[in-house]
Write an enzyme that holds these catalytic residues in place. Structure first.
Site, short mmCIF file in Angstrom:
data_model
loop_
_atom_site.label_atom_id
_atom_site.label_comp_id
_atom_site.label_asym_id
_atom_site.label_seq_id
_atom_site.Cartn_x
_atom_site.Cartn_y
_atom_site.Cartn_z
NE ARG A 15 -1.99 -1.79 3.56
CZ ARG A 15 -2.58 -1.94 4.70
NH1 ARG A 15 -3.68 -1.49 5.01
NH2 ARG A 15 -1.70 -2.56 5.61
CE LYS A 74 0.69 -2.17 9.34
NZ LYS A 74 -0.76 -2.54 10.10
CE1 TYR A 93 -5.59 2.49 10.45
CE2 TYR A 93 -4.53 2.09 7.97
CZ TYR A 93 -5.46 2.38 8.93
OH TYR A 93 -6.69 2.36 8.20
CG HIS A 95 -2.40 -0.91 15.23
ND1 HIS A 95 -3.64 -0.78 15.43
CD2 HIS A 95 -2.25 -0.64 13.81
CE1 HIS A 95 -4.65 -0.84 14.52
NE2 HIS A 95 -3.54 -0.55 13.27
CD GLU A 117 -3.87 3.09 15.50
OE1 GLU A 117 -3.01 2.96 16.33
OE2 GLU A 117 -3.66 3.49 14.07
CG ASP A 269 -2.64 -4.35 12.71
OD1 ASP A 269 -1.46 -4.87 12.84
OD2 ASP A 269 -3.43 -3.99 11.98
#
Length: 373
Positions: A15, A74, A93, A95, A117, A269
């Site tokens: 991505r 990511k 993101y 996490h 997120e 995740d």
């Protein structure tokens, strides 16, 4: 503002933070976009398409050194975290709850880090997590069906069955975005499906939609255990925003599941919802514990990277534009929902759930925003 888009370097992650169409929007608003050469090659967005959209194609080092705002997909890998600097903003993101090493590095960087997120909306939903949750939920059934094949270690069960043969049994833990999308795919394949959740409203909504094609159950420990012991495929779709996923599936439960059954832990995740889960990659996606195939890929949507990139950009572009147009501090102060995404600010942790998970002190959002220039 100078906006940087590096190539993703996580294992089998294809991505990209901004599509050429998103770049064109930003450039049209007078911003400079620096894209690492080759960032979108794997999904059909070549350098020429970015150049035509108005981006400047540069090396990775220049993306990080010259950008005010880094837009990724990511969480930054160790080498990327070392390139972050004070005064820079990272939007991706993160996490952080199950990842103390990343948290420490981001705190040490002095950068401002906004996590997709934990950005919210007026209805209390997570609009930047939702598109990837939709993808991951649908992929969970696809991946689980593949893992059930004998050649991949599974029981040799076809989820939809055939005339005269029972369908496969699917158990979905959680009826949120991931769970409801997994449910749609499982029902579409003709499987027998049970979905468990602690919200009566969620169960009522799913029952209204699917009626007697599914079975809804309130998620007590007893109900979870009973469902697991009869399942061919289990999808872990639980989420506590920002926090580590609760361990709903114990190692003892896994040991009693049918040999060759499959667990797809989409919550990986956030640390996973099974005691036996640990993160895997697309290069080596599964492992077996007590005869149960575990699929715990931490970036599932990366396998369908073009679809996932387009879906993610649809959700993130308005926020990227707001950060660029208003400046980071003003954008965060003017939009509480975007401010809820602030996880790290200038060496301070700003998310209570992450702080609780990692045992770290937390600065309030108000204090963090007040400290911004």
């Amino acid at each position: 503002m100078r906006i940087g888009v590096p190539r993703e370097i996580k294992n089998h992650e294809y991505r990209v933070g901004l599509t050429p169409a998103s770049v064109q929007e930003l450039v049209g608003h007078g911003h400079v976009v620096l894209v690492e050469s080759g960032a979108g090659d794997a999904i059909g967005y070549d350098d020429a398409s970015y150049r035509q959209a108005g981006a400047q194609l540069v090396a990775c080092e220049q993306v990080f050194s010259d950008s005010d705002l880094i837009v990724k997909v990511k969480e930054p890998q160790a080498e990327e975290r070392q390139r972050l600097r004070p005064g820079q903003t990272l939007f991706t993101y993160l996490h952080l709850a199950p990842d103390p090493a990343q948290t420490r590095d981001l705190l040490a960087s002095g950068a401002t880090c906004i996590a997709y997120e934990t950005v919210t909306d007026a209805a209390g939903r997570l609009p930047l997590l939702a598109p990837m949750s939709e993808v991951a939920g649908r992929m969970a059934i696809q991946a689980g069906a593949c893992c059930l094949e004998k050649a991949h270690g599974g029981r040799g069960v076809l989820l939809g069955g055939v005339p005269g043969v029972p369908q496969g049994r699917v158990v979905i833990l959680g009826g949120g975005v991931v769970g409801s999308n997994a449910l749609a795919m499982a029902v579409g394949l003709g499987a027998q499906v049970q979905v468990l959740d602690k919200s009566a409203d969620v169960l009522r909504r799913l029952d209204d939609r699917y009626g007697n094609r599914i079975q809804t159950l309130y998620a007590t420990n007893s109900a979870i255990e009973e469902a697991l012991l009869q399942a061919d495929l289990v999808v872990g779709a639980v989420l506590v925003p920002g926090a580590a996923a609760p361990k709903l599936i114990t190692a003892e439960m896994v040991a009693r599941m049918p040999s060759g059954s499959v667990l797809v832990d989409v919550a990986i995740d956030q640390g996973g919802c099974a005691e036996t889960s640990h993160a895997t990659t697309h290069a080596d996606p599964t492992y077996i514990v007590d005869g149960v195939v575990h699929y715990c890929v931490a970036n599932m949507p990366g396998a369908v990277a073009r679809t996932a990139t387009q879906a993610l950009n649809n959700a993130t572009l308005p926020f990227v534009l707001a950060l660029a147009e208003q400046g980071v501090a003003a954008a965060l102060r003017s939009n509480q929902h975007l401010a809820n995404g602030l996880n790290v600010s200038r060496g301070a942790l700003c998310n209570r759930e992450v702080g609780a998970a990692l045992g770290l002190p937390v600065q309030s959002l108000q204090e963090a925003l007040s400290a911004m220039a």
